[in-house]
Design an enzyme around this catalytic site. Structure first.
Site, PDB file in Angstrom:
ATOM      1  N   LEU A   1       0.866  -1.189   0.000  1.00 19.45           N
ATOM      2  CA  LEU A   1       0.000   0.000   0.000  1.00 19.45           C
ATOM      3  C   LEU A   1       0.900   1.236   0.000  1.00 19.45           C
ATOM      4  O   LEU A   1       1.477   1.605   1.022  1.00 19.45           O
ATOM      5  CB  LEU A   1      -0.920  -0.031   1.227  1.00 19.45           C
ATOM      6  CG  LEU A   1      -2.084   0.943   1.228  1.00 19.45           C
ATOM      7  CD1 LEU A   1      -2.906   0.884  -0.056  1.00 19.45           C
ATOM      8  CD2 LEU A   1      -2.978   0.689   2.440  1.00 19.45           C
ATOM      9  N   HIS A   2       1.057   1.832  -1.159  1.00 20.06           N
ATOM     10  CA  HIS A   2       2.103   2.840  -1.362  1.00 20.06           C
ATOM     11  C   HIS A   2       1.729   4.241  -0.828  1.00 20.06           C
ATOM     12  O   HIS A   2       2.356   4.746   0.081  1.00 20.06           O
ATOM     13  CB  HIS A   2       2.416   2.977  -2.864  1.00 20.06           C
ATOM     14  CG  HIS A   2       2.783   1.699  -3.542  1.00 20.06           C
ATOM     15  ND1 HIS A   2       3.991   1.062  -3.363  1.00 20.06           N
ATOM     16  CD2 HIS A   2       2.095   0.932  -4.423  1.00 20.06           C
ATOM     17  CE1 HIS A   2       4.050  -0.021  -4.100  1.00 20.06           C
ATOM     18  NE2 HIS A   2       2.905  -0.131  -4.747  1.00 20.06           N
ATOM     19  N   ASP A   3       0.726   4.861  -1.406  1.00 19.25           N
ATOM     20  CA  ASP A   3       0.545   6.307  -1.251  1.00 19.25           C
ATOM     21  C   ASP A   3       0.153   6.802   0.143  1.00 19.25           C
ATOM     22  O   ASP A   3       0.564   7.902   0.535  1.00 19.25           O
ATOM     23  CB  ASP A   3      -0.469   6.817  -2.292  1.00 19.25           C
ATOM     24  CG  ASP A   3       0.108   6.757  -3.698  1.00 19.25           C
ATOM     25  OD1 ASP A   3      -0.671   6.744  -4.666  1.00 19.25           O
ATOM     26  OD2 ASP A   3       1.350   6.708  -3.835  1.00 19.25           O
TER      27      ASP A   3
ATOM     28  N   THR B   1       1.417   6.237   2.795  1.00 14.81           N
ATOM     29  CA  THR B   1       2.629   6.497   3.607  1.00 14.81           C
ATOM     30  C   THR B   1       2.934   7.994   3.671  1.00 14.81           C
ATOM     31  O   THR B   1       3.410   8.488   4.682  1.00 14.81           O
ATOM     32  CB  THR B   1       3.860   5.776   3.007  1.00 14.81           C
ATOM     33  OG1 THR B   1       4.029   6.202   1.641  1.00 14.81           O
ATOM     34  CG2 THR B   1       3.702   4.269   3.068  1.00 14.81           C
TER      35      THR B   1
END
Ligand code: RIB
Ligand code: CA
Length: 314
Positions: free
Chosen positions: A243-245, A247
Site C-alpha cells: 500500500l504505497h501512497d 505512507t
C-alpha cells in the site's frame, strides 16, 4: 490549539491514492487540504481528475478544489498502469460519477499561486504520482522553491529495486526529468520508496479490519484494495499487495512510524535500461550533497492501526 498543516495533494488516483486522500480527509484537525491537483500516471488525466472527485465526494468533501494538471510527462511519452489499477483507475468499487466541478485553473498555476500567497514555509506538497506538475511549477516559477515547507513524495526505490522496470519505481519512471528537477531545487524532500511500501502489505487480516468498519467508505476501500492487490499477489506471491501512497499522509500524521537517512538521491535520465532509477547514496560514498530524507523502515502494524482508526471516522 495547533493550526492544521496546509497541504496540497498531487495525485493520480489509483486505489492507493484514494486511500491516501481518505486518510487526509479523515484528519482535519491535523491537515488542511487547500487543494487537490491531478496528474496523468496510473491512468490518463481525464480519469485521474474524475477519480479524485469521486473520492472527495465519497468522503463528504465536495467542497475540495480539484485542479487538473499535466496530461503527459515533461519530456517522455506517458506510460500508464491500467494493468494494475484497471481501465478507470478505480476499479473494484462501483460509485456514481462525480457531480462536484473541476476547477478551471490549471494545477500548475494553482500550485504557484498558492505558494506565492501563503506565508513562506507553511505549505507542504504531498505527491502521490509522477512529479510533472511540481516540476513544471518549478520551471515556470523558480521563486516558489524556498517557499515550500516540505515535499513528501511516494516514489523511488533502492534496495528494493523497481516495480515498473527492474531499476525504476513507477512514479519516477513516468517522469524522471520532473523528479530530477524537484530533487535539484533545494526543497526539503521526504522520500517514501518501495523499500518502505513493500513492508506494508494489505494482508487479508488487515483488509478485514477495514471491512469491519462497515461504512460505505470502508466498503469502497475494501473493494479497491481487493482489486488493487490481485496484481501484486500474482507478482510478489504475497498475502496482499504493498500500500504505497498513504505512507505520505501517515508521515505527516505520525512521523515516528518511519525512519531513514538524509542522503543524496540522483535520477537516471539517460540510459533506457535504468531510466528513472533513484540512485540513493545510502552509504555516502559519492560525496554528493544529501537532498532527501530517504525512508527505509516503517512500523507496519502501527501504520495499519492508524489507517483503520482514521477510516472509521469517515
Ligand atoms: O509505484 C507505486 C506508485 O505508482 C503509487 O503512487 C501508485 O499509485 C502509482 O502511482
Ligand atoms: Ca499514485
Amino acid at each position: 490549539m495547533k493550526q492544521p498543516r496546509k497541504i496540497i495533494i498531487d495525485t493520480d488516483p489509483g486505489q492507493d491514492d484514494a486511500a491516501a486522500l481518505m486518510l487526509a480527509f479523515a484528519s482535519p484537525a491535523e491537515l488542511d487540504v487547500v487543494g487537490v491537483t491531478t496528474v496523468a500516471g496510473n491512468v490518463p488525466l481525464n480519469w485521474t481528475s474524475r477519480n479524485a472527485r469521486i473520492v472527495c465526494e465519497l468522503c463528504g468533501r465536495p467542497d475540495i478544489s480539484v485542479y487538473a494538471g499535466a496530461d503527459r510527462p515533461i519530456q517522455r511519452q506517458l506510460v500508464t498502469a491500467e494493468h494494475v489499477h484497471g481501465k478507470t483507475g478505480l476499479d473494484g468499487a462501483d460509485l456514481p460519477e462525480p457531480t462536484m466541478p473541476l476547477q478551471q485553473q490549471h494545477a500548475v498555476d494553482f500550485i504557484i499561486e498558492t505558494l506565492r500567497r501563503e506565508e513562506p514555509g507553511t505549505v507542504t506538497l504531498c505527491t502521490l504520482g509522477a512529479l510533472t506538475n511540481v516540476g513544471l511549477a518549478l520551471q515556470k516559477a523558480p521563486d516558489i522553491a524556498p517557499r515550500i515547507r516540505e515535499l513528501v513524495m511516494m516514489g523511488g526505490g533502492f534496495f528494493e529495486g523497481g516495480n515498473i522496470t527492474p531499476a525504476a519505481e513507477f512514479n519516477i519512471y513516468v517522469d524522471p526529468h520532473a523528479a530530477a528537477a524537484v530533487l535539484a531545487a533545494g526543497i526539503p524532500v521526504v522520500m517514501m520508496p518501495l523499500d518502505v511500501t513493500h513492508q506494508l502489505l494489505t494482508r487479508r487480516t488487515r483488509v478485514a479490519r477495514i471491512a469491519d468498519i462497515g461504512t460505505p467508505v470502508a466498503k469502497a476501500m475494501v473493494g479497491w484494495l481487493e482489486f488493487f492487490e490481485r496484481f501484486d499477489e500474482e507478482k510478489y506471491g504475497s498475502d496482499g499487495g504493498p500500500l504505497h501512497d498513504p505512507t505520505v499522509i501517515a508521515y505527516l500524521l505520525k512521523p515516528e512510524l518511519f525512519s531513514g537517512r538524509h542522503c543524496n538521491v540522483e535520477i537516471e535520465v539517460e540510459s533506457e535500461l535504468t531510466m528513472g532509477m533513484t540512485v540513493v547514496d545510502w552509504w555516502r560514498v559519492s560525496g554528493r550533497t544529501p537532498n532527501a530524507q530517504v525512508m527505509r523502515n516503517v512500523d507496519a502494524d502501527g501504520f495499519f492501526d492508524l489507517l483503520v482508526e482514521r477510516f472509521a471516522r469517515l
